[in-house]
Write a protein that holds these residues in place. Structure first.
Motif: not given
Length: 397
Positions: A130-153
């Motif tokens: 994912a980090e490599s894909a983010a570099r390629m697409t000009g995005t940034r990575i944000r780590a999120v607890a999976p249980g909180a994923m729906a709320a963080e999107i």
């Protein structure tokens, strides 16, 4: 419990040693008995005698889609949406990059889709990719607890990469809820099914999942290094712009054209020449699913894991282990993870005594339950031997 088990007879389809209790199918599934004979046929006749003719006469060329359709039935997908090939890591890269491109193409000129959310407890490779894909697409990575994923999107999210079942704890995450939340925010989700496919119903089509990837050497029993698969929802296939456009995914691969024109459908997920030997071993392995429903597998999986926890409570000295796998069925995959002091040494001793699980540093014992060949007697024996290992002759831990 074994006498009334409707899946008990399926065990005979595997090369399982009755002298060993094998609870590591969540790392490498047991060998289906039909695979060696099929591989001998492939090597001796299809490769040895037919040679190049087998690409057409033996169906080698269409194997990625044909086998993909067989896997599709186990993960709740219709035909034409799953292609087999490459590794899980490579397919994660394809899916994340393509998902970012799709998310951005849908909302040009609005709030920029600049972040990729990653399950904070993810299997490490998923995070690296994912980090490599983010570099390629000009995005940034944000780590999120999976249980909180729906709320963080949110409106800046392009894609979320989530493990359906946590590899360490066996926790089952909310695929329907997370997918729905992503869609409401205009984002997409890539699901890693490595620890759920073949162990429980996934329902990709029913929940309108976008992309999914997974390996085939765990609960699908495809063998070490067996090829992975990629699911692309039918509605997204015309938009699927793979970052790895190989000749196998060309609309006319044998034209050897200098410019790339993508094929239609899930074929776009192909890259180079398929790894035929391991792919056809996987196809033979999938024959063990004949007449088996994934719902029956899930029912037995929950019964096995419940029984194991009950047996551990009975056989293991109090306080010697702590389960980190959720007790609630809705949150449990098909493994039980126990935290234990000296876990590495404990697992080595269990293996020496014929109970094979695995160990994750620093202190987790993992036991995977494959309903197609794990018996309730296996479960009781594993817990009993664990209790013996954790107790010295005079009863002290």
């Amino acid at each position: 419990m074994d006498v009334v088990d409707p899946l008990a007879a399926i065990r005979e389809r595997f090369a399982v040693d009755d002298g060993v209790t094998y609870l590591d199918g969540n790392s490498l599934g047991a060998l289906p008995r039909g695979v060696p004979g099929r591989m001998a046929e492939v090597i001796e006749r299809e490769w040895g005698a037919l040679r190049i003719r087998s690409w057409e006469e033996s169906g080698w060329w269409t194997a990625p889609e044909r086998i993909g359709d067989r896997i599709a039935t186990l993960i709740g997908a219709g035909p034409g949406q799953v292609v087999v090939g490459d590794s899980t890591s490579v397919n994660v890269f394809k899916a994340v990059v393509a998902a970012v491109r799709i998310a951005r193409s849908r909302a040009p000129g609005t709030v920029p889709r600049e972040e990729v959310l990653v399950d904070a407890s993810t299997f490490p490779t998923d995070g690296y990719i994912a980090e490599s894909a983010a570099r390629m697409t000009g995005t940034r990575i944000r780590a999120v607890a999976p249980g909180a994923m729906a709320a963080e999107i949110g409106p800046r999210t392009a894609v979320a990469l989530v493990n359906h079942v946590d590899y360490r704890s066996g926790r089952l995450h909310d695929l329907p809820g997370t997918t729905a939340a992503a869609h409401a925010a205009g984002a997409l989700v890539v699901w890693d099914l490595c620890h759920s496919a073949g162990a429980l119903p996934v329902g990709l089509d029913a929940h309108a999942a976008d992309f999914a990837v997974g390996c085939t050497y765990k609960y699908l029993n495809g063998g070490p290094g067996a090829p992975a698969y990629l699911y692309v929802r039918r509605e997204l296939q015309p938009l699927f712009d793979s970052p790895l456009p190989g000749w196998n995914s060309h609309a006319d691969p044998f034209s050897m054209a200098a410019s790339y024109a993508p094929a239609d459908g899930a074929v776009r997920g192909r890259v180079g020449t398929p790894d035929i030997l391991s792919m056809l071993a996987l196809e033979a392995a999938l024959e063990v699913w004949e007449g088996v429903s994934i719902e029956a597998v899930r029912e037995k999986s929950l019964a096995l894991t419940d029984f194991f926890l009950e047996c551990v409570e009975h056989h293991v000295p109090p306080g010697a282990v702590e389960s980190v796998t959720p007790a609630a069925h809705a949150e449990r995959g098909s493994q039980v993870a126990l935290r234990c002091r000296g876990a590495g040494e404990v697992m080595r001793e269990l293996t020496a005594r014929g109970v094979v699980g695995d160990y994750r540093r620093p202190d987790v014992l993992r036991f995977g339950f494959t309903p197609l060949y794990t018996s309730f007697a296996d479960v009781e024996r594993a817990a009993r031997v664990l209790g013996q290992v954790l107790t010295t002759a005079d009863g002290r831990l």
